[in-house]
Design an enzyme around this catalytic site. Structure first.
Site, PDB file in Angstrom:
ATOM      1  N   HIS A 249     -29.134  17.251 -49.259  1.00 30.38           N
ATOM      2  CA  HIS A 249     -28.881  17.656 -48.047  1.00 30.38           C
ATOM      3  C   HIS A 249     -27.994  16.620 -47.288  1.00 30.38           C
ATOM      4  O   HIS A 249     -28.507  15.333 -47.112  1.00 30.38           O
ATOM      5  CB  HIS A 249     -29.883  18.366 -47.232  1.00 30.38           C
ATOM      6  CG  HIS A 249     -30.848  17.771 -46.560  1.00 30.38           C
ATOM      7  ND1 HIS A 249     -32.349  18.107 -46.224  1.00 30.38           N
ATOM      8  CD2 HIS A 249     -30.887  16.401 -45.912  1.00 30.38           C
ATOM      9  CE1 HIS A 249     -32.868  17.234 -45.870  1.00 30.38           C
ATOM     10  NE2 HIS A 249     -32.002  16.243 -45.519  1.00 30.38           N
TER      11      HIS A 249
ATOM     12  N   ASN B  25     -32.987  16.208 -51.665  1.00 26.55           N
ATOM     13  CA  ASN B  25     -32.433  17.267 -52.457  1.00 26.55           C
ATOM     14  C   ASN B  25     -30.799  17.213 -52.335  1.00 26.55           C
ATOM     15  O   ASN B  25     -30.235  18.339 -52.583  1.00 26.55           O
ATOM     16  CB  ASN B  25     -32.902  18.459 -51.741  1.00 26.55           C
ATOM     17  CG  ASN B  25     -32.985  18.598 -50.405  1.00 26.55           C
ATOM     18  OD1 ASN B  25     -32.094  17.778 -50.036  1.00 26.55           O
ATOM     19  ND2 ASN B  25     -33.262  19.746 -49.993  1.00 26.55           N
TER      20      ASN B  25
ATOM     21  N   GLU C 193     -28.725  22.519 -46.482  1.00 24.94           N
ATOM     22  CA  GLU C 193     -29.959  22.583 -47.781  1.00 24.94           C
ATOM     23  C   GLU C 193     -28.919  22.904 -48.938  1.00 24.94           C
ATOM     24  O   GLU C 193     -27.842  23.474 -48.749  1.00 24.94           O
ATOM     25  CB  GLU C 193     -30.855  23.345 -47.418  1.00 24.94           C
ATOM     26  CG  GLU C 193     -31.632  22.981 -46.144  1.00 24.94           C
ATOM     27  CD  GLU C 193     -32.352  21.669 -46.570  1.00 24.94           C
ATOM     28  OE1 GLU C 193     -32.178  21.003 -47.438  1.00 24.94           O
ATOM     29  OE2 GLU C 193     -33.357  21.600 -45.867  1.00 24.94           O
TER      30      GLU C 193
ATOM     31  N   ASP D   5     -28.277  17.735 -35.799  1.00 24.07           N
ATOM     32  CA  ASP D   5     -29.084  18.804 -35.973  1.00 24.07           C
ATOM     33  C   ASP D   5     -30.393  18.831 -34.967  1.00 24.07           C
ATOM     34  O   ASP D   5     -30.567  17.822 -34.271  1.00 24.07           O
ATOM     35  CB  ASP D   5     -29.793  19.033 -37.490  1.00 24.07           C
ATOM     36  CG  ASP D   5     -29.979  17.578 -38.190  1.00 24.07           C
ATOM     37  OD1 ASP D   5     -30.298  16.631 -37.363  1.00 24.07           O
ATOM     38  OD2 ASP D   5     -29.870  17.464 -39.284  1.00 24.07           O
TER      39      ASP D   5
HETATM   40  C1  F6R Z   1     -31.384  14.218 -39.685  1.00 17.88           C
HETATM   41  C2  F6R Z   1     -30.466  14.425 -40.863  1.00 17.88           C
HETATM   42  C3  F6R Z   1     -31.056  14.613 -42.217  1.00 17.88           C
HETATM   43  C4  F6R Z   1     -31.630  12.976 -42.642  1.00 17.88           C
HETATM   44  C5  F6R Z   1     -32.123  12.854 -44.111  1.00 17.88           C
HETATM   45  C6  F6R Z   1     -32.489  11.743 -44.592  1.00 17.88           C
HETATM   46  O1  F6R Z   1     -30.724  14.430 -38.638  1.00 17.88           O
HETATM   47  O2  F6R Z   1     -29.304  15.020 -40.584  1.00 17.88           O
HETATM   48  O3  F6R Z   1     -30.172  14.959 -43.295  1.00 17.88           O
HETATM   49  O4  F6R Z   1     -30.337  12.211 -42.333  1.00 17.88           O
HETATM   50  O5  F6R Z   1     -32.931  13.933 -44.233  1.00 17.88           O
HETATM   51  O6  F6R Z   1     -33.649  11.322 -43.660  1.00 17.88           O
HETATM   52  P1  F6R Z   1     -34.161   9.995 -43.730  1.00 17.88           P
HETATM   53  O7  F6R Z   1     -33.440   8.877 -43.120  1.00 17.88           O
HETATM   54  O8  F6R Z   1     -35.471  10.024 -42.952  1.00 17.88           O
HETATM   55  O9  F6R Z   1     -34.541   9.573 -45.277  1.00 17.88           O
END
Ligand code: F6R
Length: 226
Positions: free
Chosen positions: A129, A127, A134, A66
């Site tokens: 995701h 959440n 989301e 992303d």
């Molecule tokens: C980022 C992504 C997100 C993160 C998720 C966890 O490229 O795809 O889904 O993997 O928000 O983020 P952290 O590792 O910062 O807890």
């Protein structure tokens, strides 16, 4: 569900094991397509990869999950910048083999055309995701622009000077794109993540919890540490 859940005793171990999965793929010597995340969790894994000077990246293409919309690519928190800082600037990878969803019109078509993702590393949001799919993202979703959830904006405020600076939109691989990956490794750290992993892996498979779709994946490993 054929998920393997491994709890390890430290973040260092988690990072080593995650890096090892990537190294094993690369060292087979065939063309390998990797799906890669940003965020706090993979930073140690990227360090491990950077520290392995023997690793030869000639046969690797990377596809980031992303990227934020609304901030410049030069912004320190753009995901392209994050990846340069944590990985790409320190390894000998052909820059033409580094891909982000905002750079390609048909990301899914391109990935399919190159033989699909061999291994995708995921983090998980509080959440539920995965990438920026989301809650209530369609299970058959492809790469697209999405609005970020309130919870994600709050969680990601830690990377910015204030919550008002957090982008509200992103472009993300879809759930269908991710599920087509031959292998998935989800990495997570902390009690909060354990709660959402348990809900996603043992609760109903529902679009309200995007990560619950992973229950249908045939080759999923979850690496977790407290
Ligand atoms: C980022 C992504 C997100 C993160 C998720 C966890 O490229 O795809 O889904 O993997 O928000 O983020 P952290 O590792 O910062 O807890």
């Amino acid at each position: 569900m054929k998920a393997l859940f491994r709890k390890v005793d430290s973040y260092e171990r988690l990072s080593q094991l995650a890096a090892l999965e990537i190294k094993k793929k690369i060292q087979k010597g065939n063309q390998v397509n990797l799906g890669l995340p940003t965020g706090d969790t993979p930073i140690g894994m990227y360090k491990e990869l950077v520290n392995d000077s023997q690793l030869d990246w000639w046969n690797v293409s990377t596809f980031n999950l992303d990227e934020y919309i609304e901030i410049s690519i030069d912004h320190p928190e753009s995901y392209q910048n994050f990846m340069n800082r944590n990985l790409f600037d320190h390894i000998d990878i052909d820059k033409f083999n580094i891909w982000f969803p905002h750079l390609v019109n048909d990301y899914d078509g391109m990935i399919d055309g190159l033989g699909g993702l061999d291994l995708t590393i995921l983090g998980i949001g509080s959440n539920g995701h995965i990438a920026f799919n989301e809650p209530n993202s369609p299970f058959d979703s492809k790469t697209r622009i999405v609005d970020l959830d309130e919870q994600t904006i709050e969680d990601n405020a830690r990377f910015f000077n204030s919550i008002d600076e957090v982008p509200t939109k992103a472009i993300t691989m879809g759930l269908d794109t991710i599920m087509k990956s031959k292998e998935i490794l989800l990495i997570a750290q902390g009690k909060k993540k354990l709660d959402i992993i348990q809900t996603a892996m043992f609760g109903d498979i529902t679009e309200e919890i995007p990560a619950s779709i992973l229950q249908n994946h045939e080759n999923l490993t979850i690496l977790y540490c407290e």
